[in-house]
Write an enzyme that holds these catalytic residues in place. Structure first.
Site, PDB file in Angstrom:
ATOM      1  N   LYS A  52       0.707  -1.729   0.415  1.00  0.00           N
ATOM      2  CA  LYS A  52      -0.176  -0.109   0.355  1.00  0.00           C
ATOM      3  C   LYS A  52       0.864   1.349   0.190  1.00  0.00           C
ATOM      4  O   LYS A  52       0.396   2.152  -0.827  1.00  0.00           O
ATOM      5  CB  LYS A  52      -0.867   0.220   1.468  1.00  0.00           C
ATOM      6  CG  LYS A  52      -1.631  -1.086   0.976  1.00  0.00           C
ATOM      7  CD  LYS A  52      -3.086  -1.067   2.551  1.00  0.00           C
ATOM      8  CE  LYS A  52      -3.614  -2.400   2.134  1.00  0.00           C
ATOM      9  NZ  LYS A  52      -4.604  -2.896   3.026  1.00  0.00           N
ATOM     10  N   GLN A  96      -4.843  -1.581   9.619  1.00  0.00           N
ATOM     11  CA  GLN A  96      -4.496  -2.733   8.934  1.00  0.00           C
ATOM     12  C   GLN A  96      -4.524  -4.205   9.944  1.00  0.00           C
ATOM     13  O   GLN A  96      -4.395  -4.343  11.000  1.00  0.00           O
ATOM     14  CB  GLN A  96      -3.168  -2.986   8.512  1.00  0.00           C
ATOM     15  CG  GLN A  96      -2.866  -4.370   7.984  1.00  0.00           C
ATOM     16  CD  GLN A  96      -3.159  -4.787   6.739  1.00  0.00           C
ATOM     17  OE1 GLN A  96      -2.815  -4.436   5.455  1.00  0.00           O
ATOM     18  NE2 GLN A  96      -3.709  -5.816   6.380  1.00  0.00           N
ATOM     19  N   ASP A 119     -10.892   2.876   4.207  1.00  0.00           N
ATOM     20  CA  ASP A 119     -11.218   1.549   4.074  1.00  0.00           C
ATOM     21  C   ASP A 119     -12.936   0.788   4.154  1.00  0.00           C
ATOM     22  O   ASP A 119     -13.339  -0.388   3.367  1.00  0.00           O
ATOM     23  CB  ASP A 119     -10.709   0.260   4.991  1.00  0.00           C
ATOM     24  CG  ASP A 119      -9.632  -0.334   5.030  1.00  0.00           C
ATOM     25  OD1 ASP A 119      -9.146  -0.091   3.682  1.00  0.00           O
ATOM     26  OD2 ASP A 119      -8.262  -0.729   6.327  1.00  0.00           O
TER      27      ASP A 119
HETATM   28  C1  BQF Z   1      -1.949 -10.788  -5.922  1.00  0.00           C
HETATM   29  C2  BQF Z   1      -5.904  -9.008   2.804  1.00  0.00           C
HETATM   30  C3  BQF Z   1      -7.111 -11.048   3.853  1.00  0.00           C
HETATM   31  C4  BQF Z   1      -6.792 -10.487   5.440  1.00  0.00           C
HETATM   32  C5  BQF Z   1      -6.312  -9.509   5.390  1.00  0.00           C
HETATM   33  C6  BQF Z   1      -1.878  -8.686  -4.529  1.00  0.00           C
HETATM   34  C7  BQF Z   1      -2.489  -8.419  -2.730  1.00  0.00           C
HETATM   35  C8  BQF Z   1      -3.055  -9.495  -2.391  1.00  0.00           C
HETATM   36  C9  BQF Z   1      -2.859 -10.686  -3.400  1.00  0.00           C
HETATM   37  C10 BQF Z   1      -3.098  -7.659  -0.904  1.00  0.00           C
HETATM   38  C11 BQF Z   1      -5.140  -8.119   1.832  1.00  0.00           C
HETATM   39  C12 BQF Z   1      -5.555  -8.826   0.467  1.00  0.00           C
HETATM   40  C13 BQF Z   1      -4.898  -7.255   1.603  1.00  0.00           C
HETATM   41  C14 BQF Z   1      -2.369 -10.004  -4.527  1.00  0.00           C
HETATM   42  C15 BQF Z   1      -4.420  -6.810   0.587  1.00  0.00           C
HETATM   43  C16 BQF Z   1      -5.170  -8.386  -1.038  1.00  0.00           C
HETATM   44  O1  BQF Z   1      -1.624 -10.502  -6.676  1.00  0.00           O
HETATM   45  O2  BQF Z   1      -3.374 -12.231  -5.841  1.00  0.00           O
HETATM   46  C17 BQF Z   1      -2.359  -7.847  -3.088  1.00  0.00           C
HETATM   47  O3  BQF Z   1      -1.884  -6.669  -1.158  1.00  0.00           O
HETATM   48  N1  BQF Z   1      -4.494  -7.548  -0.653  1.00  0.00           N
HETATM   49  C18 BQF Z   1      -4.927  -6.616   3.108  1.00  0.00           C
HETATM   50  O4  BQF Z   1      -4.186  -5.549   3.030  1.00  0.00           O
HETATM   51  O5  BQF Z   1      -5.066  -7.524   4.122  1.00  0.00           O
HETATM   52  C19 BQF Z   1      -5.771  -8.937   4.123  1.00  0.00           C
HETATM   53  C20 BQF Z   1      -6.538 -10.295   3.387  1.00  0.00           C
END
Ligand code: BQF
Length: 290
Positions: A52, A96, A119
């Site tokens: 991010k 987060q 968010d």
């Molecule tokens: C990709 C997230 C579960 C719990 C908290 C690119 C992300 C993931 C996959 C990513 C996620 C999932 C995020 C891919 C942010 C998505 O190429 O497939 C990017 O950074 N995510 C999060 O901040 O918290 C989570 C999933």
């Protein structure tokens, strides 16, 4: 079969945001500024906030990473949130998730100023989403809607089956897909761990959105020919042959299901990158609405 290329579409969106930000700067307007709060050292969470912060730099946003120890008290975290709420430099911020067990997540999300809640997790913003009011749409559901919109996938009158009722994906996407508009106007079934004969629903679905977190759960015999498949799963599965010691695995048995699907999102490179792009979009909106 068409692969829904979230990597490419997210890059298109980031390019569009970059242009808008450059114009804002040229006009002497304030640069959008996102802050991200992370508590503790969870590896996946650190990766996500890192992505991010890097994405902010890529589009020309300012960003601030607030790293707090696992041992922080709920009160001290609330104090930090209050500072961000009252900092005129910060346009939007995220906390987060998941948070350590000794911290009440609901209490923390309630403390975020809804105007800075990029968010979209504050109850006020979730309520506005359900009532078609202006809000911040949570980034993952927002990313799914944007993929459907940019690939011009017909959703009106279609049967959309959502798997999973989480507050972050399943619940909001079920609301969005049933709202008026394109994408939207779907007939939605929200299934979950207590659903009896789940495959009976997915086999009738024109669109399946799986946000379960069980690797390779959705098999070819559970979907109908020509279905649109959106895979929100991103589970780290141990794999000694992979460079990082794990591979990111979706909820969908891609090999089998892609043979029947009309459109399908890959993992990685599908919904995940869209999540990051839509967080930036929400931060831009927060700046523009301020
Ligand atoms: C990709 C997230 C579960 C719990 C908290 C690119 C992300 C993931 C996959 C990513 C996620 C999932 C995020 C891919 C942010 C998505 O190429 O497939 C990017 O950074 N995510 C999060 O901040 O918290 C989570 C999933």
């Amino acid at each position: 079969m068409t692969i829904l290329d979230g990597k490419k579409i997210s890059n298109d969106i980031k390019d569009e945001i970059t242009q808008v930000v450059a114009q804002m700067k040229a006009n002497g307007q304030k640069t959008p500024h996102l802050a991200a709060v992370i508590v503790g050292e969870d590896g996946a969470s650190l990766t996500y906030v890192g992505s991010k912060v890097r994405a902010c730099a890529r589009v020309g946003f300012e960003s601030t990473l607030v790293q707090l120890p696992e041992s922080i008290t709920e009160q001290d975290l609330l104090t930090k949130i209050d500072q961000l709420n009252n900092d005129p430099e910060i346009d939007g911020f995220i906390v987060q998730l998941p948070l350590p067990r000794h911290i009440d997540t609901q209490k923390i999300l309630l403390a975020v100023d809804p105007k800075k809640d990029v968010d979209g997790f504050h109850p006020e913003n979730f309520g506005k989403l359900a009532l078609d009011m202006e809000t911040f749409i949570p980034a993952t559901p927002f990313g799914i809607m944007e993929l459907l919109r940019r690939y011009d996938i017909e959703t009106s009158g279609k049967h959309t089956v959502v798997i999973g009722r989480s507050h972050i994906v399943g619940r909001p996407i079920s609301i969005l897909m049933s709202r008026k508009g394109q994408p939207g106007d779907s007939t939605v079934t929200l299934t979950h761990s207590r659903t009896k004969d789940l495959a009976a629903y997915t086999r009738e679905a024109d669109i399946v959105i799986s946000a379960l977190g069980v690797p390779n759960f959705l098999k070819a015999d559970m979907v109908k020919d020509g279905a649109v498949i959106i895979d929100v799963g991103i589970t780290r599965v141990a794999d000694s042959t992979a460079a990082k010691g794990y591979v990111i695995t979706g909820d969908v048995d891609y090999k089998g299901v892609s043979q029947k699907a009309s459109y399908i999102t890959p993992v990685p490179g599908g919904v995940g990158p869209m999540t990051i792009a839509m967080l930036l979009q929400n931060t831009l909106l927060a700046r523009q609405r301020a």
